[in-house]
Design a protein around this motif. Structure first.
Motif, mmCIF file in Angstrom:
data_model
loop_
_atom_site.group_PDB
_atom_site.id
_atom_site.type_symbol
_atom_site.label_atom_id
_atom_site.label_comp_id
_atom_site.label_asym_id
_atom_site.label_seq_id
_atom_site.Cartn_x
_atom_site.Cartn_y
_atom_site.Cartn_z
ATOM 1 N N GLY A 198 0.776 -1.230 0.000
ATOM 2 C CA GLY A 198 0.000 0.000 0.000
ATOM 3 C C GLY A 198 0.812 1.286 0.000
ATOM 4 N N ASN A 209 6.881 8.223 -0.168
ATOM 5 C CA ASN A 209 5.903 8.428 -1.243
ATOM 6 C C ASN A 209 4.624 9.038 -0.650
ATOM 7 N N ARG A 231 -1.575 -0.013 -14.125
ATOM 8 C CA ARG A 231 -0.556 1.004 -14.385
ATOM 9 C C ARG A 231 0.562 0.485 -15.275
ATOM 10 N N THR A 241 2.891 1.590 -8.159
ATOM 11 C CA THR A 241 2.751 2.911 -8.799
ATOM 12 C C THR A 241 4.135 3.520 -9.023
ATOM 13 N N LYS A 292 4.348 0.852 -4.110
ATOM 14 C CA LYS A 292 5.460 0.204 -4.838
ATOM 15 C C LYS A 292 5.151 0.057 -6.324
HETATM 16 P P1 GDP Z 1 1.798 -1.257 -3.376
HETATM 17 O O1 GDP Z 1 0.884 -2.181 -2.660
HETATM 18 O O2 GDP Z 1 2.931 -0.844 -2.477
HETATM 19 O O3 GDP Z 1 2.280 -1.760 -4.690
HETATM 20 O O4 GDP Z 1 0.976 0.087 -3.629
HETATM 21 P P2 GDP Z 1 0.216 0.604 -4.942
HETATM 22 O O5 GDP Z 1 1.175 1.156 -5.920
HETATM 23 O O6 GDP Z 1 -0.735 -0.442 -5.402
HETATM 24 O O7 GDP Z 1 -0.579 1.846 -4.341
HETATM 25 C C1 GDP Z 1 -1.548 1.699 -3.317
HETATM 26 C C2 GDP Z 1 -2.561 2.853 -3.411
HETATM 27 O O8 GDP Z 1 -1.921 4.082 -3.144
HETATM 28 C C3 GDP Z 1 -3.171 2.980 -4.801
HETATM 29 O O9 GDP Z 1 -4.527 3.310 -4.649
HETATM 30 C C4 GDP Z 1 -2.400 4.140 -5.411
HETATM 31 O O10 GDP Z 1 -3.158 4.842 -6.373
HETATM 32 C C5 GDP Z 1 -2.134 5.008 -4.203
HETATM 33 N N1 GDP Z 1 -0.915 5.830 -4.368
HETATM 34 C C6 GDP Z 1 0.295 5.442 -4.833
HETATM 35 N N2 GDP Z 1 1.151 6.478 -4.834
HETATM 36 C C7 GDP Z 1 0.478 7.535 -4.367
HETATM 37 C C8 GDP Z 1 0.816 8.920 -4.131
HETATM 38 O O11 GDP Z 1 1.946 9.364 -4.364
HETATM 39 N N3 GDP Z 1 -0.154 9.706 -3.588
HETATM 40 C C9 GDP Z 1 -1.403 9.256 -3.307
HETATM 41 N N4 GDP Z 1 -2.279 10.106 -2.797
HETATM 42 N N5 GDP Z 1 -1.758 7.968 -3.535
HETATM 43 C C10 GDP Z 1 -0.853 7.134 -4.054
#
Ligand code: GDP
Length: 329
Positions: free
Chosen positions: A72, A208, A115, A77, A75
C-alpha cells in the motif's frame, strides 16, 4: 551433472527455436524470446543448464534495483513511474514483479496491474511476474536466473518489486545492487521499517504520497533513525526523497540518486562485493536444491531405513548417521 550440459540442442520438433536462437532473439530485443527464456529457467526445464551457460558471457551490464516497502505504500505505482522516468532517458528497462505468496507466474498477475499497461506496448520495457511458492529452492533459486535473462537481453536497469505480502523483503534486497525502500506518511512506517531490518539495507529511501500530510515529518523522523543505524556500507549516506508516484513528481530525482548510488558502488568496489555475495547465495541455493532432490530420490532407498533402525537400536547416533548419509549422496 549431465555430461551434455554445454552441448547445444538442435531446433525442437514443431519448429520451436533452439536455446541459442532464443538467446539471439532476446539480444535482438524480441520480447517473446525473453519471456520464453524466463519460463525455461522458472520451470526448471531440462535445457536450464544450457540456457544458463549461454547467458553467462552476456550478463553484468544491468543495474538491479530492488523496491521494497509495506503493502500500500505505492510500490507498483512507483515502479511504473520509475519505468517512465528511465525510459525518458532512453534506458532499456526490465521489471520483475515477484510474488512470494503465489504459485502463479506469467501474465495473469500483471493483468490486474493497470498502471503497468502504460508500458505494455513499449519495446524498451520487459515486464514479468514471477511466483516463488511451490518452486524448488524458492525465490533465491529462481529469481537470479530470471534476472540473468533480463540482463543478457540488454536491459540497462532491472527493477525487482515484491508484490503482495511476504517476508521476503530482505531476500529481494539480497538480489539488488541498489535497494530502494518506500515508506508513506501516517502509516507508522518509520517504526515498521526499523523492525523489518530494512533501514540497514536501504540505499535510497523514498517517502511516497508526498501529496498527503505528514510526509515532511516522516522524512525528518526517518533521517534521525537512519543516522543511528549501523549500516553495512558506511561510506554511503542514503538520501531520503519525497515523491508523489501518482503524478510522477520527485521520481526523476529518485532515478538520479539510483545512478549516483551506482557510481558510488563502482568507485568503492562495493558493486563487486555485493555481486560476489549474491552469486555465492545463488550457487548455495542451487547446490542445496540439488542435495534436496537427491534426498527425495532416497525415499525409495533402504539406506535411510537401515540408518534409522541403527539409531533406534542404539548402534549409532543421529549425527554419525547423517554423516554417513551425506557421504553417500
Ligand atoms: P503497493 O501495494 O505498495 O504496490 O501500492 P500501490 O502502488 O498499489 O498503491 C496503493 C494505493 O496508493 C493505490 O490506490 C495508489 O493509487 C495510491 N498511491 C500510490 N502512490 C500515491 C501517491 O503518491 N499519492 C497518493 N495520494 N496515492 C498514491
Amino acid at each position: 551433472m549431465t555430461s551434455d550440459s554445454r552441448a547445444t540442442t538442435p531446433p525442437q520438433p514443431g519448429g520451436a527455436p533452439s536455446v541459442a536462437d532464443l538467446v539471439q532473439q532476446a539480444r535482438d530485443g524480441q520480447p517473446r524470446a525473453v519471456a520464453r527464456l524466463i519460463s525455461l529457467v522458472e520451470d526448471r526445464s531440462p535445457s536450464l543448464r544450457e540456457v544458463s551457460a549461454a547467458l553467462t558471457p552476456l550478463v553484468g551490464g544491468a543495474h538491479v534495483v530492488g523496491i521494497t516497502g509495506s503493502p500500500g505504500v505505492g510500490k507498483s505505482t512507483s515502479t511504473s513511474a520509475l519505468v517512465t522516468a528511465l525510459r525518458a532517458q532512453g534506458q532499456r528497462v526490465g521489471v520483475l514483479a515477484v510474488d512470494p505468496s503465489s504459485p502463479f507466474s506469467g501474465g495473469a498477475l500483471l493483468g490486474d496491474r493497470i498502471r503497468m499497461q502504460d508500458h505494455a506496448l513499449d519495446e524498451g520495457v520487459y515486464i514479468r511476474s514471477m511466483a516463488s511458492r511451490g518452486h524448488l529452492g524458492g525465490l533465491s533459486a529462481t529469481a537470479p536466473q530470471a534476472l540473468r535473462v533480463l540482463d543478457a537481453a540488454g536491459c540497462d536497469v532491472v527493477l525487482v518489486e515484491t508484490v503482495g505480502v511476504g517476508q521476503s523483503e530482505v531476500e529481494i534486497a539480497g538480489l539488488a545492487d541498489t535497494t530502494l525502500v518506500l515508506l508513506a506518511p501516517g502509516m507508522g512506517d518509520g517504526i515498521q521499517a526499523a523492525k523489518a531490518g530494512i533501514l540497514e539495507i536501504g540505499d535510497v529511501f523514498v517517502v511516497n504520497k508526498a501529496d498527503r500530510d505528514g510526509a515532511v515529518s516522516t522524512r525528518r523522523e526517518l533521517r534521525s533513525v537512519i543516522a543511528m543505524t549501523d549500516r553495512a556500507d558506511g561510506s554511503w549516506t542514503p538520501p531520503i526523497l519525497l515523491t508523489t508516484a501518482t503524478t510522477g513528481e520527485g521520481v526523476p530525482e529518485v532515478v538520479e540518486q539510483i545512478l549516483a548510488h551506482r557510481a558510488h558502488l563502482q568507485d568503492s568496489g562495493e558493486l563487486e562485493r555485493r555481486r560476489l555475495a549474491r552469486t555465492r547465495r545463488e550457487i548455495e541455493a542451487l547446490a542445496l536444491t540439488q542435495v534436496r532432490s537427491r534426498f527425495a530420490h532416497l525415499s525409495g532407498d533402504t539406506r535411510l531405513d537401515t540408518l534409522a533402525a541403527q539409531v533406534l537400536a542404539g548402534q549409532t547416533d543421529p549425527f554419525a548417521a547423517a554423516d554417513t548419509l551425506v557421504e553417500h549422496l
